[in-house]
Scaffold this active site. Structure first.
Site, PDB file in Angstrom:
ATOM      1  N   GLY A  98      43.804  38.641  47.827  1.00 42.63           N
ATOM      2  CA  GLY A  98      44.921  39.206  48.567  1.00 42.63           C
ATOM      3  C   GLY A  98      44.449  39.939  49.806  1.00 42.63           C
ATOM      4  N   CYS A 206      44.123  48.685  48.439  1.00 41.20           N
ATOM      5  CA  CYS A 206      42.875  48.039  48.033  1.00 41.20           C
ATOM      6  C   CYS A 206      42.226  48.917  46.975  1.00 41.20           C
ATOM      7  CB  CYS A 206      41.959  47.890  49.246  1.00 41.20           C
ATOM      8  SG  CYS A 206      40.238  47.523  48.848  1.00 41.20           S
ATOM      9  N   ASN A 423      34.518  42.831  39.470  1.00 46.96           N
ATOM     10  CA  ASN A 423      34.539  42.680  40.922  1.00 46.96           C
ATOM     11  C   ASN A 423      33.193  43.095  41.502  1.00 46.96           C
ATOM     12  OD1 ASN A 423      35.019  42.684  43.651  1.00 46.96           O
ATOM     13  ND2 ASN A 423      36.591  44.269  43.616  1.00 46.96           N
ATOM     14  N   LEU A 424      32.431  42.124  41.974  1.00 47.54           N
ATOM     15  CA  LEU A 424      31.143  42.365  42.626  1.00 47.54           C
ATOM     16  C   LEU A 424      31.422  42.675  44.098  1.00 47.54           C
ATOM     17  CD1 LEU A 424      29.545  39.215  41.014  1.00 47.54           C
ATOM     18  CD2 LEU A 424      28.958  41.564  40.363  1.00 47.54           C
TER      19      LEU A 424
END
Length: 538
Positions: A98, A206, A423-424
């Site tokens: 996104g 975010c 999430n890297l």
């Protein structure tokens, strides 16, 4: 048999088929608070088979294998068809971000930071963009292979272009019907799985921005149920990934869910008025800007803000009780999992007095409650989401293996078969976070903890920016030498198929379709005599 009897028979046959479908091992850990009868009644008479269902089944198989073997699939955010074809050679899933879509692919063409304020069809459109490319390059490759003699076919590429796509559903872009409509869009446009986060839609940020506002646990569970219900109506195995932003969240919309109560902050000073009342009075007195900030800062310093459990512990430590440690342990044990109302009663019984605690007083001017996140807070939410989610992802501030293990252990203590995602993020400074040898093994180490799917959200964006900056800088100084040295020669040396971009784009495939239609001859064939791509033949 009358039409109504036939209609009933079709309905009950379909209900039986859905019940049988739900008996599959795919759903052994899935909780559905609705019935097969309710799902079938909401379907139309025309049964549609969605290609994305094939991809969802494929994705589930990949993750089942990974979790069983304590391994991981890892991928990154894809920007366009060029990238998706190159990723397919080496990676078994594709991610659609996104964040990337907000900055590069909004359906209004208006770029924005990752606030999910783009139209809800933005990310589904990007999924469709990539899905159509996957289908096209799969067709193109198959045609080339099937028109190549068997004894020569081993020389022709055999790439699995149909890598399952997992996409970002943000917070669902609205209420539950919006979540269902968004899910429908994703299924129709090729997504194998989607993730949805527990932030409030109007303030979504975010995961690595400040100011995140959570919704209650029950509200996010409703979103997950909405995704599953819509996928069931469509007859697909779409994967639902629950993301929690609670590790770093500082606000929550409501106190309605008792499971959130231990993490909501209150004032322990009975001698101050509610913050918002004070701020309204100051504004009415003509104060603004720095003056208002100073008033708020002073109030916060006096309020004694803390969690209720911490307030109880402090009260016991400051009390005349003889065995304070035992009293604290007794309170924490008895109050675990209880509502604030129940915890207050337990605290009064043990401490012998009411503990002053007011979570209304520090509410923000928008009406949000103050919240203290953290890893244990995220575990609390993940445990609640697990029966409704295929994977769970905790957004984190750092790539911290100890924290990742704490989260995995906490979830697996309750749900040992729960698959996790990680999430890297490129928002992490990887050089500062760990040495390169640890970077190299990080994915593998996380895989052993149950993080079966891992991804770099914005690697597509960053790699595109890097090569664009590198090439533009060199091109400005060196002209065509820069293109030869930085692009074309490395493409040829590494066997990148896009070096012959006409063939990569499907020119041969389209020529052969035209020849098929015209009886084998076409004077306008794109790859006929004179095509400059002949220069690349060895």
């Amino acid at each position: 048999m009358s039409y109504i009897e036939e209609e009933d028979q079709r309905y009950w046959d379909e209900v039986a088929a859905v019940k049988n479908w739900w008996k599959d091992s795919r759903w052994r850990y899935t909780k559905r608070p609705f019935t097969a009868e309710q799902i079938v009644a909401k379907r139309g008479n025309l049964k549609i088979e969605y290609p994305s269902n094939v991809q969802a089944k494929k994705l589930w198989g990949i993750l089942e294998r990974n979790f069983k073997n304590k391994e991981a699939s890892f991928t990154y955010g894809c920007l366009d068809p060029t990238m998706v074809t190159q990723m397919a050679k080496y990676l078994d899933t594709v991610y659609v971000s996104g964040w990337q879509s907000s900055s590069t692919a909004s359906s209004t063409d208006e770029p924005s930071p990752d606030l999910a304020d783009y139209p809800m069809n933005t990310v589904p459109n990007k999924v469709n963009h990539l899905w159509m490319a996957q289908l096209f390059h799969d067709r193109k490759q198959r045609e080339e292979r099937m028109t190549t003699p068997k004894d020569q076919r081993h020389k022709v590429a055999n790439v699995d272009y149909l890598r399952p796509i997992i996409a970002d559903a943000d917070t669902g872009h609205g209420g539950l019907t919006a979540v269902m409509k968004l899910t429908k869009l994703f299924v129709e446009r090729g997504a194998a799985g989607i993730h949805i986060e527990d932030q409030a839609p109007g303030t979504k940020k975010c995961g690595h921005m400040a100011g995140k506002v959570l919704v209650p646990i029950s509200e996010h569970i409703n979103r997950l149920v909405a995704i599953r219900a819509q996928a069931d109506i469509m007859g697909t195995d779409l994967l639902a990934i629950a993301r929690t932003d609670s590790e770093a969240a500082t606000l929550i919309t409501s106190t309605i869910d008792h499971r959130d109560h231990p993490f909501i902050i209150g004032s322990t000073n009975p001698d101050i008025q509610p913050l918002n009342d004070l701020m309204v009075m100051a504004e009415q007195a003509g104060k603004n800007g720095a003056e208002l900030q100073a008033i708020e800062d002073e109030w916060l310093a006096k309020a004694g803000l803390k969690l209720f459990n911490d307030a109880v512990v402090d009260a016991i430590n400051n009390s005349p009780l003889p065995n304070k440690k035992a009293a604290i342990e007794k309170y924490l044990t008895q109050s675990k999992g209880k509502s604030n109302l129940e915890a207050r009663a337990i605290a009064k019984e043990i401490a012998g007095t009411d503990i002053y605690f007011d979570w209304e007083a520090p509410r923000t001017r928008e009406g949000y409650y103050r919240y203290q996140g953290g890893t244990q807070c995220a575990i609390n939410r993940a445990v609640a989401y697990a029966p409704f989610a295929d994977l769970i992802w905790m957004e984190s501030k750092l790539p911290d293996y100890k924290q990742a293990k704490e989260f995995a252990d906490g979830v697996h203590a309750v749900w040992p078969e729960q698959k996790l995602a990680y999430n890297l993020s490129p928002s992490f400074n990887w050089k500062k976070a760990m040495p390169r040898d640890e970077q190299e093994t990080y994915i593998k180490r996380l895989g052993a903890l149950g993080y079966a799917w891992q991804f770099i959200t914005l690697a597509g964006l960053h790699t595109t920016a890097l090569i664009s900056d590198t090439f533009a800088k060199a091109y400005a100084k060196q002209g065509m030498r820069a293109y030869g040295e930085l692009v074309q020669e490395p493409e040829m040396a590494n066997g990148v198929d896009v070096v012959t971009h006409q063939k990569w784009s499907g020119a041969n495939y389209v020529d052969n379709m035209l020849k098929m239609i015209t009886g084998g001859v076409s004077s306008t064939a794109a790859m006929g005599k004179g095509v400059t791509e002949d220069q690349f033949k060895s």
